[in-house]
Write a protein that holds these residues in place. Structure first.
Motif, PDB file in Angstrom:
ATOM      1  N   ALA A   1       1.035   4.157  -3.081  1.00 31.37           N
ATOM      2  CA  ALA A   1       0.702   5.696  -2.741  1.00 31.37           C
ATOM      3  C   ALA A   1       2.118   6.446  -3.034  1.00 31.37           C
ATOM      4  O   ALA A   1       1.849   7.344  -3.864  1.00 31.37           O
ATOM      5  CB  ALA A   1       0.665   5.915  -1.180  1.00 31.37           C
ATOM      6  N   ILE A   2       3.409   5.980  -3.117  1.00 27.19           N
ATOM      7  CA  ILE A   2       4.395   6.698  -3.361  1.00 27.19           C
ATOM      8  C   ILE A   2       4.459   6.859  -4.890  1.00 27.19           C
ATOM      9  O   ILE A   2       4.826   7.833  -5.331  1.00 27.19           O
ATOM     10  CB  ILE A   2       5.917   6.306  -2.768  1.00 27.19           C
ATOM     11  N   ARG A   3       4.226   5.673  -5.625  1.00 26.96           N
ATOM     12  CA  ARG A   3       4.344   5.859  -7.011  1.00 26.96           C
ATOM     13  C   ARG A   3       3.500   6.510  -7.868  1.00 26.96           C
ATOM     14  O   ARG A   3       3.586   7.254  -8.877  1.00 26.96           O
ATOM     15  CB  ARG A   3       4.636   4.166  -7.455  1.00 26.96           C
ATOM     16  N   SER A   4       2.118   6.349  -7.080  1.00 25.22           N
ATOM     17  CA  SER A   4       0.963   6.743  -7.956  1.00 25.22           C
ATOM     18  C   SER A   4       0.046   7.839  -7.177  1.00 25.22           C
ATOM     19  O   SER A   4      -0.937   8.292  -8.026  1.00 25.22           O
ATOM     20  CB  SER A   4       0.190   5.596  -8.136  1.00 25.22           C
ATOM     21  N   HIS A   5       0.137   8.341  -6.066  1.00 22.21           N
ATOM     22  CA  HIS A   5      -0.664   9.294  -5.470  1.00 22.21           C
ATOM     23  C   HIS A   5       0.177  10.398  -4.567  1.00 22.21           C
ATOM     24  O   HIS A   5       0.398  10.310  -3.552  1.00 22.21           O
ATOM     25  CB  HIS A   5      -1.594   8.515  -4.427  1.00 22.21           C
ATOM     26  N   PRO A   6       0.924  11.264  -5.619  1.00 26.23           N
ATOM     27  CA  PRO A   6       1.629  12.358  -4.700  1.00 26.23           C
ATOM     28  C   PRO A   6       0.788  13.484  -4.003  1.00 26.23           C
ATOM     29  O   PRO A   6       0.970  13.962  -3.079  1.00 26.23           O
ATOM     30  CB  PRO A   6       2.215  13.278  -6.084  1.00 26.23           C
ATOM     31  N   GLU A   7      -0.546  13.252  -4.576  1.00 27.33           N
ATOM     32  CA  GLU A   7      -1.520  14.177  -3.549  1.00 27.33           C
ATOM     33  C   GLU A   7      -1.789  13.764  -2.242  1.00 27.33           C
ATOM     34  O   GLU A   7      -2.152  14.550  -1.200  1.00 27.33           O
ATOM     35  CB  GLU A   7      -2.662  14.221  -4.299  1.00 27.33           C
ATOM     36  N   ARG A   8      -1.217  12.803  -1.864  1.00 32.09           N
ATOM     37  CA  ARG A   8      -1.608  11.965  -0.239  1.00 32.09           C
ATOM     38  C   ARG A   8      -0.339  12.539   0.421  1.00 32.09           C
ATOM     39  O   ARG A   8      -0.331  12.146   1.609  1.00 32.09           O
ATOM     40  CB  ARG A   8      -1.711  10.634  -0.573  1.00 32.09           C
ATOM     41  N   PHE A   9       0.424  13.312  -0.140  1.00 34.88           N
ATOM     42  CA  PHE A   9       1.545  13.806   0.785  1.00 34.88           C
ATOM     43  C   PHE A   9       1.752  15.256   0.660  1.00 34.88           C
ATOM     44  O   PHE A   9       1.352  16.079  -0.033  1.00 34.88           O
ATOM     45  CB  PHE A   9       2.913  13.193  -0.003  1.00 34.88           C
ATOM     46  N   LEU A  10       2.233  15.809   1.763  1.00 34.75           N
ATOM     47  CA  LEU A  10       2.413  17.159   1.923  1.00 34.75           C
ATOM     48  C   LEU A  10       3.308  17.557   0.887  1.00 34.75           C
ATOM     49  O   LEU A  10       4.132  17.139   0.272  1.00 34.75           O
ATOM     50  CB  LEU A  10       3.306  17.812   3.140  1.00 34.75           C
TER      51      LEU A  10
ATOM     52  N   ARG B   1       0.692  -1.269   0.108  1.00 39.30           N
ATOM     53  CA  ARG B   1       0.067  -0.041  -0.028  1.00 39.30           C
ATOM     54  C   ARG B   1       0.908   1.265   0.089  1.00 39.30           C
ATOM     55  O   ARG B   1       0.379   2.341  -0.587  1.00 39.30           O
ATOM     56  CB  ARG B   1      -1.128   0.054   1.309  1.00 39.30           C
ATOM     57  N   LEU B   2       1.877   1.093   0.695  1.00 41.33           N
ATOM     58  CA  LEU B   2       3.040   2.422   0.781  1.00 41.33           C
ATOM     59  C   LEU B   2       3.620   2.577  -0.577  1.00 41.33           C
ATOM     60  O   LEU B   2       3.547   3.765  -0.871  1.00 41.33           O
ATOM     61  CB  LEU B   2       3.953   2.200   2.002  1.00 41.33           C
ATOM     62  N   GLY B   3       4.013   1.392  -1.038  1.00 44.54           N
ATOM     63  CA  GLY B   3       4.899   1.735  -2.163  1.00 44.54           C
ATOM     64  C   GLY B   3       3.832   2.203  -3.531  1.00 44.54           C
ATOM     65  O   GLY B   3       4.151   3.229  -4.243  1.00 44.54           O
TER      66      GLY B   3
ATOM     67  N   THR C   1      -0.725  -3.653  -4.414  1.00 46.14           N
ATOM     68  CA  THR C   1      -1.855  -3.109  -4.076  1.00 46.14           C
ATOM     69  C   THR C   1      -2.333  -2.070  -5.129  1.00 46.14           C
ATOM     70  O   THR C   1      -2.896  -0.991  -4.728  1.00 46.14           O
ATOM     71  CB  THR C   1      -2.194  -2.653  -2.939  1.00 46.14           C
ATOM     72  N   ALA C   2      -2.095  -2.257  -6.411  1.00 47.75           N
ATOM     73  CA  ALA C   2      -2.080  -1.440  -7.486  1.00 47.75           C
ATOM     74  C   ALA C   2      -3.875  -0.911  -7.527  1.00 47.75           C
ATOM     75  O   ALA C   2      -3.869   0.266  -8.398  1.00 47.75           O
ATOM     76  CB  ALA C   2      -1.618  -1.756  -8.738  1.00 47.75           C
ATOM     77  N   CYS C   3      -4.620  -1.613  -7.124  1.00 46.37           N
ATOM     78  CA  CYS C   3      -5.935  -1.387  -7.478  1.00 46.37           C
ATOM     79  C   CYS C   3      -6.490  -0.164  -6.534  1.00 46.37           C
ATOM     80  O   CYS C   3      -7.457   0.372  -7.051  1.00 46.37           O
ATOM     81  CB  CYS C   3      -6.776  -2.496  -6.885  1.00 46.37           C
TER      82      CYS C   3
END
Length: 362
Positions: free
Chosen positions: A210-219, A206-208, A359-361
């Motif tokens: 988020a880092i690869r595909s969801h920059p909006e989840r980070f400050l 899940r963490l990987g 968890t790419a889904c």
């Protein structure tokens, strides 16, 4: 703990043209060892505080220099000072490790000892050490995963008890990328012990993602060079995606002949960020560019073998006027990776580390 003894055989593996000679490598390792306290603690420098992340970075550097007893003492310090919830405080006073100066508990600080523990085990083959440190690693990972958010990212920290002890759920890309590497190292330790941790595998996946595909989840901290290269250094971003990220911001952060800016637009290059970028380049298979980065910061080398933290090139001035164990440690680790040190290539190269569940889904 004894005095530092030079290990020529180890120092020879840290030699890089234009970066380190045998004598310089031994001198730098000795300089880190000279800062270490009798109880194993490694502050930034004498009189300054210790934080768990930089303490581990310096301990790994001692291992690549062959000072395994000193490195083990550093990990023993961590085991002895772990909080009951599995965490460590963000900062401890030099010479008084029982007096934390910052009682916040930052998740990337708490996770990083797993990298060092695996690195020390791979450096020594000491199964008894791994057995002793397993409860420490396990408790630390469990603390960190308490702050994992629904989107996979890891919340920044738990506030100090006197400030209410609340969880700060905002996530830092640099911190989460470092945690990604640490969780994979913790999984490798668990696999070696034949103690499966399926919850950790899911958390890593899940963490990987988020880092690869969801920059909006980070400050948004994209002014900082660490946010640029850490997804690559931590192993979440690989292949063409890593290459694209590096090229996109290379000219913004890299100052030819001087090193890597810490933060835009400041005219300030820093040794630690430069060495970490070199490691990230090595991870990508770009060893020549990695060596060039390390060569570019030799103006930061100080008499005695440590390195100045940074340099303000507009003013032609060293700043701040401090020589830190973690800057020297990051340089030795980069040199070790480029020299093929097995333990260092294993924990930073990532090919031998578990990758968690896909968890790419989400």
């Amino acid at each position: 703990m004894g005095t530092y003894s030079q290990r020529p055989g180890r120092a020879e593996r840290l030699v890089l043209p234009g970066v380190l000679t045998v004598e310089q490598a031994a001198e730098t390792a000795a300089a880190i060892a000279a800062v270490q306290r009798e109880d194993g603690a490694i502050p930034w420098f004498r009189g300054h505080h210790l934080d768990p992340w930089d303490h581990v970075e310096a301990a790994m550097a001692l291992d690549v220099a062959g000072e395994h007893g000193r490195a083990e003492a550093a990990y023993r310090w961590l085991a002895d000072h772990q909080n009951s919830d599995g965490s460590w405080y963000a900062a401890y006073a030099d010479g008084d490790a029982d007096r934390p100066t910052d009682r916040g508990r930052e998740t990337n600080f708490v996770a990083y000892p797993a990298v060092g523990v695996l690195h020390h085990y791979l450096s020594t083959g000491d199964d008894a050490f791994l057995d002793r440190m397993w409860p420490t690693v396990f408790a630390a990972v469990e603390f960190v995963l308490q702050l994992q958010q629904p989107g996979g990212q890891i919340g920044w920290k738990r506030e100090a008890p006197e400030d209410g002890g609340a969880d700060v759920t905002d996530a830092l890309l640099t911190g989460s990328s470092s945690i990604y590497q640490a969780l994979r190292c913790a999984l490798a330790i668990a696999e070696h012990r034949e103690e499966p941790q399926p919850d950790w595998e899911l958390a890593v996946g899940r963490l990987g993602h988020a880092i690869r595909s969801h920059p909006e989840r980070f400050l948004d901290k994209n002014r900082y060079s660490m946010d640029w290269y850490y997804p690559v250094l931590g192993g979440a971003l690989t292949g063409a995606a890593a290459k694209e990220r590096m090229e996109e911001h290379w000219d913004a952060f890299v100052v030819p002949g001087l090193g890597v800016r810490c933060v835009l637009p400041n005219p300030w290059v820093t040794g630690g960020e430069s060495c970490e970028l070199a490691l990230a380049l090595w991870v990508m298979g770009e060893s020549d560019r990695a060596v060039e980065i390390l060569q570019s910061i030799q103006h930061l080398r100080a008499e005695g073998g440590l390195y100045w933290t940074g340099y303000v090139f507009d003013d032609k001035a060293v700043w701040p006027e401090e020589q830190t164990t973690w800057t020297a440690g990051s340089l030795l680790l980069a040199a070790a990776a480029l020299g093929g040190d097995e333990a260092t290539t294993a924990v930073f190269g990532g090919e031998r580390l578990p990758s968690g569940l896909d968890t790419a889904c989400c």
